[in-house]
Design a protein around this motif. Structure first.
Motif, PDB file in Angstrom:
ATOM      1  N   CYS A  68     -48.452  17.122  38.761  1.00  0.00           N
ATOM      2  CA  CYS A  68     -47.657  17.720  37.690  1.00  0.00           C
ATOM      3  C   CYS A  68     -46.248  18.053  38.177  1.00  0.00           C
ATOM      4  O   CYS A  68     -46.013  18.285  39.357  1.00  0.00           O
ATOM      5  N   CYS A 108     -44.887  20.712  37.864  1.00  0.00           N
ATOM      6  CA  CYS A 108     -44.873  22.085  38.385  1.00  0.00           C
ATOM      7  C   CYS A 108     -45.139  22.122  39.889  1.00  0.00           C
ATOM      8  O   CYS A 108     -45.080  23.184  40.515  1.00  0.00           O
ATOM      9  N   HIS A 144     -53.273  18.847  39.113  1.00  0.00           N
ATOM     10  CA  HIS A 144     -54.256  19.442  38.199  1.00  0.00           C
ATOM     11  C   HIS A 144     -55.390  18.468  37.973  1.00  0.00           C
ATOM     12  O   HIS A 144     -55.153  17.290  37.744  1.00  0.00           O
ATOM     13  N   CYS A 188     -46.343  26.459  34.447  1.00  0.00           N
ATOM     14  CA  CYS A 188     -46.581  25.024  34.287  1.00  0.00           C
ATOM     15  C   CYS A 188     -46.226  24.621  32.857  1.00  0.00           C
ATOM     16  O   CYS A 188     -46.853  25.074  31.903  1.00  0.00           O
TER      17      CYS A 188
HETATM   18 ZN   LIG Z   1     -48.483  21.831  36.092  1.00  0.00          ZN
END
Ligand SMILES: [Zn+2]
Ligand SMILES: [Zn+2]
Length: 446
Positions: free
Chosen positions: A20, A22, A26, A219
């Motif tokens: 991701c 972020c 995940h 996120c």
């Molecule tokens: Zn994320």
């Protein structure tokens, strides 16, 4: 390649691992989600595909009638070995996700059982989620009412020793949500599911407050997924109110997306903020007073209206007004030192104060204010423009109340059955339910 553009869909994410933006990877452990009329029919063949021939169906007396018997018949017809565990109510006629029920289920999990199927709403799911995780069995979900967003999530909110805590467990491997069954579920449970979703307006804003004020990890994907799930429910509020299959599909998809967003980040931050803390506080007080529990989503909906009021009040303040309010509080000595927080927790939690002190890092008597806490008033003032923008994004409380009214849910504490004194206490003490930044904690400075 998966991207945030697909945040409003469920299927692309199932069984996937995503690098991701972020910075985290995940993983979504759910492999299958069936939301359609007749979804129960798909369960036995899925179990066979996965090589599970020994199933335990977990029901209560209501969900046994609603879906348990039918599913039992379908599994037997498919030549699966299937047994039934009917969870019993306590002396008040209630089923809570507590030690008593956990043990009851554990005693029913024989060595042969490979998969445990939760047939019911939130409580049955929380108990099965916990037990299947601890006993290392597969977990299937059959929601009988679209009443909470917890079907797809990983945390099990359990009441242990009277304290409501969320224990990390596991997500179901597969979810079978039969629209015909959901459409027949009681209106109050449908309204509760909608209330749980409406609370995302304030939980998402609370998460943003953490990001803006403390640089809390955030996120964008989980945020967007929750937001799209919420939008789906708000856009189809009339169909949800009617209990039509389209309405049930939208509500169930919204609840599932919210659950998956929690799976992505591995915690409930996107889906649970001050509105859930208020709801948990009411629930714990009800338990202490031995009163009948209220529906989770009904409490969350009403609490979200309360949180939206705090957001409205904050959004109305200029930077100068905030600086003046903080200076005035500091001059009066009206600030929460560790000593005062400890006093408030003792006053607000009674017999469960020790667990709450620990949650807040105040268990040690010599706990001191962190540098972060000391700097916070200054950060609030310096970052007010950004904080105010977050606050201004929450819809007005009247709009949330109106949406709840349309689905027939309670909109005020009075309609819910929570006394004004308890509301007042919760606005003071519920911030300690979780050590998490929310509008309740911000509001104490304003
Ligand atoms: Zn994320
Ligand atoms: Zn909830």
């Amino acid at each position: 390649m998966l991207s945030v553009e697909q945040a409003g869909q469920i299927d692309p994410w199932l069984g996937q691992s995503v690098e991701c933006a972020c910075g985290k990877t995940h993983s979504v452990s759910i492999r299958k989600v069936v939301i359609e009329r007749g979804a129960l029919d798909a369960l036995p063949s899925y179990a066979q595909e996965r090589g599970y021939s020994e199933l335990l169906l977990v029901v209560d007396k209501n969900t046994l009638d609603a879906a348990g018997r039918e599913l039992l018949g379908l599994c037997k017809a498919a030549h699966l070995n299937v047994s039934l565990c009917v969870l019993g109510a306590d002396e008040r006629g209630e089923l809570a996700a507590d030690e008593r029920v956990i043990v009851q289920l554990m005693l029913n999990v024989t060595p042969a059982v490979q998969a445990i199927v939760a047939v019911g709403s939130g409580t049955i799911h929380d108990v099965v989620r916990f037990v299947s995780h601890k006993m290392d069995r597969a977990f299937f979900s059959v929601p009988t009412a679209p009443s909470v967003d917890g079907f797809a999530s990983v945390g099990a909110p359990l009441i242990i020793g009277g304290f409501k805590q969320t224990i990390a467990a596991c997500a179901p491997e597969a979810i079978f949500a039969d629209l015909a069954l959901l459409a027949k579920s009681p209106k109050a449970l449908i309204a509760a599911g909608f209330g749980d979703m409406l609370g995302k307006y304030t939980s998402l804003a609370d998460w943003q407050l953490g990001r803006v004020l403390f640089g809390e990890p955030h996120c964008e994907l989980a945020d967007e997924m929750t937001r799209q799930g919420l939008a789906m429910c708000v856009d189809y509020v009339d169909e949800i109110a009617e209990g039509s299959e389209l309405g049930m599909r939208k509500l169930m998809e919204g609840l599932t997306l919210s659950g998956i967003s929690m799976l992505l980040v591995g915690h409930s931050r996107p889906a649970s903020g001050g509105e859930h803390h208020l709801s948990h506080y009411w629930e714990m007080r009800f338990i202490q007073q031995r009163r009948r529990a209220l529906l989770h989503g009904a409490k969350v909906g009403v609490a979200a209206v309360q949180m939206a009021k705090l957001y409205e009040a904050a959004a109305a303040l200029s930077k100068e007004a905030v600086a003046a309010a903080i200076a005035e509080r500091q001059a009066r000595g009206d600030v929460l030192t560790p000593e005062r927080m400890r006093e408030q927790i003792q006053a607000g939690y009674g017999s469960i104060a020790d667990q709450v002190l620990a949650e807040n890092g105040l268990a040690a008597l010599d706990a001191t204010e962190s540098a972060e806490q000391q700097e916070l008033p200054q950060w609030i003032i310096e970052r007010w423009d950004e904080v105010r923008a977050v606050c201004g994004n929450v819809p007005p409380s009247g709009q949330l109340a109106d949406a709840l009214r349309r689905v027939g849910g309670p909109t005020t504490v009075d309609e819910l059955g929570v006394e004004p004194e308890l509301l007042e206490d919760s606005l003071k003490y519920a911030k300690y339910v979780r050590n998490r930044y929310t509008i309740i904690r911000l509001h104490q400075w304003l």
